[in-house]
Structures are given as structure tokens and as C-alpha cells.
Design an enzyme around this catalytic site. Sequence first.
Site, PDB file in Angstrom:
ATOM      1  N   ARG A  53      -0.889   1.008  16.753  1.00 17.44           N
ATOM      2  CA  ARG A  53      -1.271   2.164  15.934  1.00 17.44           C
ATOM      3  C   ARG A  53      -1.212   3.508  16.672  1.00 17.44           C
ATOM      4  NH1 ARG A  53       0.449  -0.742  12.322  1.00 17.44           N
ATOM      5  NH2 ARG A  53      -0.961  -1.775  10.868  1.00 17.44           N
TER       6      ARG A  53
ATOM      7  N   ASP B 140       0.816  -1.217   0.000  1.00 14.11           N
ATOM      8  CA  ASP B 140       0.000   0.000   0.000  1.00 14.11           C
ATOM      9  C   ASP B 140       0.845   1.260   0.000  1.00 14.11           C
ATOM     10  OD1 ASP B 140      -2.444  -1.436   0.117  1.00 14.11           O
ATOM     11  OD2 ASP B 140      -2.245  -1.669   2.278  1.00 14.11           O
TER      12      ASP B 140
ATOM     13  N   SER C  76      -1.945  -9.955   3.234  1.00  9.14           N
ATOM     14  CA  SER C  76      -1.858  -8.687   3.948  1.00  9.14           C
ATOM     15  C   SER C  76      -1.305  -8.992   5.331  1.00  9.14           C
ATOM     16  CB  SER C  76      -3.244  -8.040   4.061  1.00  9.14           C
ATOM     17  OG  SER C  76      -3.169  -6.855   4.833  1.00  9.14           O
TER      18      SER C  76
ATOM     19  N   ASP D 172      -7.769  -0.100  11.026  1.00  8.98           N
ATOM     20  CA  ASP D 172      -6.620   0.767  11.230  1.00  8.98           C
ATOM     21  C   ASP D 172      -6.879   2.213  10.839  1.00  8.98           C
ATOM     22  OD1 ASP D 172      -4.980  -1.052  12.415  1.00  8.98           O
ATOM     23  OD2 ASP D 172      -3.891  -1.597  10.603  1.00  8.98           O
TER      24      ASP D 172
END
Length: 407
Positions: A98, A18, A179, A127
Site C-alpha cells: 500500500r 469496489d 474479496s 487499507d
Amino acid sequence: MKKEDIKKVVLAYSGGLDTSIIIPWLKENYNNCEVIAVSGNVGQADELEGLEEKALKTGASKLYVLDLTEEYVDDFIVPCLKAGAKYEEYLLGTSHARPVIAKGLVEIALKEGADAICHGCTGKGNDQVRFELAIKHFAPNMHIIAPWREWSIKSRDEEIDYAEAHNIPLRISRETNYSKDKNMWHLSHEGLDLEDPGNEPTYEKPGFLEMSVSPLEAPDTPTYIELEFEQGVPVSLNNEKLSAKEIILKLNEIGGANGIGLLDIVENRLVGMKSRGVYETPGGTILYAAHDYLETITLDKMTAHKKAELALTFADLVYNGQWYTPLREALSAFVDKTQERVSGKVKLKLYKGNIIKAGVWSDYSLYSEDLASFGESDYDQTDSAGFINLFGLPIKVQALADAKLKK
């Protein structure tokens, strides 16, 4: 904020699929803006290798690599461990990484005078919420760019097409295009064959597992370990005083070699859909088991039960990106109070994916062998008759009342 006013963007950069294509995409779609890549080191190790060269080659003006490992462990992992926070068995490996990364992103964005912060999270995932809520906490007026909510790309295959068209090197192929998210606490796998819950994970396939081995391939002899905690915090492994970070890293090796910490679940995402993932959390799984074991002898019944109840709320907050909220802070204060006497040693036996209890000791133990013994003790068993009469009085009164009504 208008696109033409965005001159400088800070990008949360991992070097994965990404974020690799986002750098040229930003320059193409945001007036050739300056892109400053920021990677938060939360223990992803080899994934940081060659990151600067790759970021610069694909159009970034610079790369910051922030060492967040100590802060991540002490301020995020340990509080969740002490709380016993689990989200549907998941030990929050992505969730609690995160907010600390987002905090670092904001610090660089403010330092660099950036107009926006960009992330590569999809519009389907959790996320995006975790990053953006943390950014709103530290920089409430910062503009946020989320390409997955803007661009025409619809799949990871189309992302690979874009990368190939722009000569962007990738570490994956279409066949290994899981992923993944990796840090010192865990590694997650999603996508490809795992999208069908009917498919068994290929644990024995070379290259699938990275932190662990399949229990089938673990040693035929058990491994004993001993952990020591002080007020709920791990401080020693096998009688060696270590930091919590060092303990996690060593337990990852020991647990991984014994096939500990594999989790295959279909979880309920924040955005409403169910998602199937496979997680590797060898060290974390051991620490949770050891901490829970120690609490069985150091917490009283009412505290233990209320803590277990609030652990669900704590986990929901972390999973949903609400780390920086008054409720999470209040729950952490409650947890810290409960941990004042959670000190002692735990012995565990690790064997082919299993964690077997092998002994627990604490100076604050509430367990009394004399009281619990089936042998002779100071406990007066006749006391129970009066207790039962009082405890059962409402039941007796209700039964007598019901009998009158039936006459």
C-alpha cells in the site's frame, strides 16, 4: 473541501468490484468531476489486462499504469524480509504494497493538479489507514474521498447490484465474490464461506487457489532448492545470479507447485475486530524460512533475540500503515546493521507444503563444530563449574536468606 470545489479526482484503480463502481459513483455525486484512474503495478499480472478499456468505458478520462515492481521489492519487501517482520504469521503482502502505491497516487495527483485522491477501501479494513497515512506523508493537505464512508451501499451484493444497473462488467459472480488482493508477493482471500472460521478452506476446489496448489495435489517427490544471500538480500537461486524480484517470481512457481505458503488465520485488524483470511505466499514463505535459517549461524545470541523482539514492532508499524515514520526508519537502520554478516547459502527441501532444512553455510558462521561436538574438543569442561557458581550466586544467597528467616 466542499464537493462543488472538487473538479478532478485521482482514483486508486484496480478494476475490481469496489473501484469499478466508484468511477460512475464519483461522477454522479461529485458534479460530474473528471476521474483519472491510477493502477499501481505491484505484480498482479493478469489483473492489469483490459484495465484501460474498462476504466475509460466506465467514465475515467485516462488511466495511468505505474510499474512499481522493482521499487516494491527493493524498498519494501526486502526490508521486511531482512527484519523478519511477520504480523501474527502473516507476511504483510497487502500491508507493504500500500505505501508504494499511495506514493505513486500522490505523484500523479500532483502532476495532474487533482483536487482529491479517492480509494475504495472499506471503513472496516486496514487499507484505508495505510493509504491515507501515506498520502498524508507526501501531500498533507490533499483531500481524500473514501466512498465506503459516504455512500448508502452496505454490502458486496449491493455493489454488484449497482454495477449491473450501470452496465459495468465484472470478473466475478455472486458465487465467486471473494474479496481478493493480489501482487507478486501474495494473494489474499476473504469473505463468503471464509467469514465462518468453522469452515475449512476449499483448497482442492478448482479456481480457489491461484498461486499455489493444495499440498494434497503437490508432487510425491521433494524439490531441492539452494538460495544465496548477501547481507540479508537474496542474490542467487540454484546457483543462478538473479535480482530479488526475479527470485521471488521463480520461487512463486516452485513453491506454488509444491503447495508451499498457504496460511489460514484469524487476525486482529487495526480497527479492532478479528478477521479471517486465507493467504497464498509461496515464494515469500520460502525466503523467510531460508533467511531465518541463515541467521541461526550468522547472528550472535543477543542480537538475534533483540532482533526477534523488534521484528514484532516492525511488523506492527507496517501492518498499521506507519511505513513513513521515524521509528520504522530507525528500525530499518538497526536491521541493516544486523545484516552485515548475514551472507551465505541455504539448501531447502520442499515437499507437500513443508519446508525442510537441508543445509546452511556461511563464511561468517559463528557455529563451531569443535566447540559443540560431543566428541573430543578444545573446550575445557571444568570452566563450567566456576561459571555456574557465579551465575547461580544470587539464587544461593536468596536461599540462605530465606533459610535464616524460617529459623
